[in-house]
Design a protein around this motif. Structure first.
Motif, PDB file in Angstrom:
ATOM      1  N   SER A  35       0.831  -1.207   0.000  1.00  0.00           N
ATOM      2  CA  SER A  35       0.000   0.000   0.000  1.00  0.00           C
ATOM      3  C   SER A  35       0.864   1.255   0.000  1.00  0.00           C
ATOM      4  O   SER A  35       1.902   1.325   0.651  1.00  0.00           O
ATOM      5  CB  SER A  35      -0.953   0.019   1.201  1.00  0.00           C
ATOM      6  N   ARG A  36       0.389   2.222  -0.723  1.00  0.00           N
ATOM      7  CA  ARG A  36       1.092   3.497  -0.813  1.00  0.00           C
ATOM      8  C   ARG A  36       1.237   4.136   0.565  1.00  0.00           C
ATOM      9  O   ARG A  36       2.265   4.726   0.887  1.00  0.00           O
ATOM     10  CB  ARG A  36       0.337   4.411  -1.771  1.00  0.00           C
ATOM     11  N   GLU A  37       0.204   3.999   1.387  1.00  0.00           N
ATOM     12  CA  GLU A  37       0.212   4.594   2.725  1.00  0.00           C
ATOM     13  C   GLU A  37       1.326   4.024   3.590  1.00  0.00           C
ATOM     14  O   GLU A  37       2.054   4.771   4.249  1.00  0.00           O
ATOM     15  CB  GLU A  37      -1.148   4.406   3.419  1.00  0.00           C
ATOM     16  N   LYS A  38       1.474   2.718   3.586  1.00  0.00           N
ATOM     17  CA  LYS A  38       2.521   2.079   4.405  1.00  0.00           C
ATOM     18  C   LYS A  38       3.911   2.448   3.903  1.00  0.00           C
ATOM     19  O   LYS A  38       4.800   2.770   4.683  1.00  0.00           O
ATOM     20  CB  LYS A  38       2.370   0.553   4.413  1.00  0.00           C
ATOM     21  N   ARG A  39       4.084   2.405   2.593  1.00  0.00           N
ATOM     22  CA  ARG A  39       5.397   2.750   2.044  1.00  0.00           C
ATOM     23  C   ARG A  39       5.736   4.208   2.341  1.00  0.00           C
ATOM     24  O   ARG A  39       6.863   4.525   2.711  1.00  0.00           O
ATOM     25  CB  ARG A  39       5.440   2.472   0.539  1.00  0.00           C
ATOM     26  N   ALA A  40       4.756   5.077   2.191  1.00  0.00           N
ATOM     27  CA  ALA A  40       4.984   6.499   2.465  1.00  0.00           C
ATOM     28  C   ALA A  40       5.271   6.729   3.944  1.00  0.00           C
ATOM     29  O   ALA A  40       6.142   7.538   4.295  1.00  0.00           O
ATOM     30  CB  ALA A  40       3.779   7.318   2.018  1.00  0.00           C
ATOM     31  N   TYR A  41       4.558   6.025   4.813  1.00  0.00           N
ATOM     32  CA  TYR A  41       4.764   6.179   6.258  1.00  0.00           C
ATOM     33  C   TYR A  41       6.200   5.811   6.644  1.00  0.00           C
ATOM     34  O   TYR A  41       6.880   6.568   7.349  1.00  0.00           O
ATOM     35  CB  TYR A  41       3.769   5.303   7.031  1.00  0.00           C
ATOM     36  N   GLN A  46       8.798   8.175   5.288  1.00  0.00           N
ATOM     37  CA  GLN A  46       8.867   9.402   6.078  1.00  0.00           C
ATOM     38  C   GLN A  46       9.712   9.204   7.330  1.00  0.00           C
ATOM     39  O   GLN A  46      10.425  10.113   7.754  1.00  0.00           O
ATOM     40  CB  GLN A  46       7.455   9.889   6.454  1.00  0.00           C
TER      41      GLN A  46
END
Length: 194
Positions: free
Chosen positions: A16-22, A25
């Protein structure tokens, strides 16, 4: 965070984009973790290697300078990666570096990415292009080689030959990237000769 703590934390990373982005960061907030992420990426037989690659790619796309202190490690080991899910982010990082160096002319990238490291990128990109890899890896490699070919004159001729040889038997995505790269090379050749 230690290597083992980060390794354990990567169990929670998914596509998921959210997990990778988290997680990217986290790296951006604490750049000292980048070396640990790269170490895990190069644990090439490990299931967490691709997860490290995903967050390294996300972090690099967000801020190219995050990878710059680790270019020697990255470029000397990138050819060892073989899992499809890990190879895609490695090839994308190479593309980001080539764009930053040649197109954007980022002063930090230009000061950090040495000629020998660029030559390693050439070797790996050609290897990925001529071996059985997913189309994304090949597409990123073509773009990297296009930009690297603006420095190393022989690359464009070899790149065009390989693209032509593989064109008829390749996917629509591969063909689309070939058309773009061929147009760029022809534009550059026309510009040089005018």
């Amino acid at each position: 965070m230690t290597l083992s703590e980060l390794y354990n934390e990567l169990a929670y990373v998914n596509h998921s984009r959210e997990k990778r982005a988290y997680y990217a960061q986290l790296i951006l907030n604490k750049p000292s973790l980048t070396e640990l992420v790269i170490e895990i990426l190069f644990m090439v037989d490990d299931a967490r290697s691709p997860k490290a690659g995903w967050i390294a790619e996300f972090a690099t796309k967000e801020d190219i300078t995050i990878i710059l202190p680790h270019l020697e490690l990255f470029t000397t080991k990138m050819h060892t990666v073989y899992q499809d899910a890990a190879l895609r982010p490695v090839s994308k990082i190479c593309e980001e570096l080539a764009i930053s160096y040649f197109k954007i002319k980022n002063p930090q990238t230009r000061a950090s990415l040495t000629k020998i490291q660029r030559e390693r990128m050439v070797t790996s990109a050609f290897d990925w292009l001529i071996t059985d890899q997913k189309v994304a890896v090949k597409a990123y490699s073509m773009t990297s080689l296009y930009y690297l070919g603006t420095e190393f004159n022989w690359i464009h001729e070899d790149l065009q030959r390989i693209m032509e040889e593989n064109y008829m038997t390749s996917s629509a995505a591969y063909k689309a990237r070939c058309k773009h790269i061929t147009a760029w090379i022809k534009r550059d050749h026309k510009y040089k000769n005018s």
